[in-house]
Design an enzyme around this catalytic site. Sequence first.
Site, PDB file in Angstrom:
ATOM      1  CG  ASN A   6      18.887  27.320  26.038  1.00  0.00           C
ATOM      2  OD1 ASN A   6      18.067  26.421  26.160  1.00  0.00           O
ATOM      3  ND2 ASN A   6      19.116  28.208  26.999  1.00  0.00           N
ATOM      4  CB  ILE A  12      24.240  26.384  20.736  1.00  0.00           C
ATOM      5  CG1 ILE A  12      23.629  25.979  19.390  1.00  0.00           C
ATOM      6  CG2 ILE A  12      23.642  25.549  21.867  1.00  0.00           C
ATOM      7  CD1 ILE A  12      24.087  24.627  18.878  1.00  0.00           C
ATOM      8  CB  CYS A  13      23.608  30.077  25.186  1.00  0.00           C
ATOM      9  SG  CYS A  13      24.090  30.426  26.890  1.00  0.00           S
ATOM     10  CB  VAL A  14      24.646  24.510  26.126  1.00  0.00           C
ATOM     11  CG1 VAL A  14      25.852  24.198  25.277  1.00  0.00           C
ATOM     12  CG2 VAL A  14      24.346  23.334  27.053  1.00  0.00           C
TER      13      VAL A  14
END
Length: 202
Positions: free
Chosen positions: A90, A97-99
């Site tokens: 992620n 950051i991919c969340v």
Amino acid sequence: MSSMSNNVENLSPQIIRGIVKEMQDLVSSPPEGIKVQINEEDVTDIQAFIEGPAGTPYTSGLFKVKLTLGKDFPQTPPKAYFFTKIFHPNVAANGEICVNTLKKDWKPDLGIKHILLTIKCLLIVPNAESALNEEAGRLLLEHYDDYSQRAKMMTEIHAQPQKLSKCGPSEGPVAKKHAGDKKLSAEKKKILKEKKRTLKRL
């Protein structure tokens, strides 16, 4: 520099007060394994150090992250980046950051502490479905051991907390360390090699 202060000017005094208060709370009672740094000149520049959680390939690493608050914060989520190189599904090559918390699940009242805890959780439970690093996502799903080994190696190379050793009371005087630094790093490399060998045997 001017763009930094512009961002502060774009936020209402009430929101800035809220950010300052939350940052002060995080400094005085930090969540476990998370340490924030306050930028006096720009409160919208939030930086923190997250310890790699035990039982993960990131154990014993120290990761620097940065949150960038936009002018519409808290209506829109901040952007989050890893400054420390990391092998993680992620996290993109540029550290972004991919969340979900910072995308579709964002709520204006979540706060900075919640974001930092979410990033720490991501180190424990990566989400291969929203992978920004496709290779890490694929290895996580198909060859966990390879994924774990790559992540450990990156952690040992890039996320060692020596730079922050000043904070540790057990480290002794910092000045003394510098003289033997070169020797130390050679010894460390040897130890790392041995570690990797042992890992392969396990």
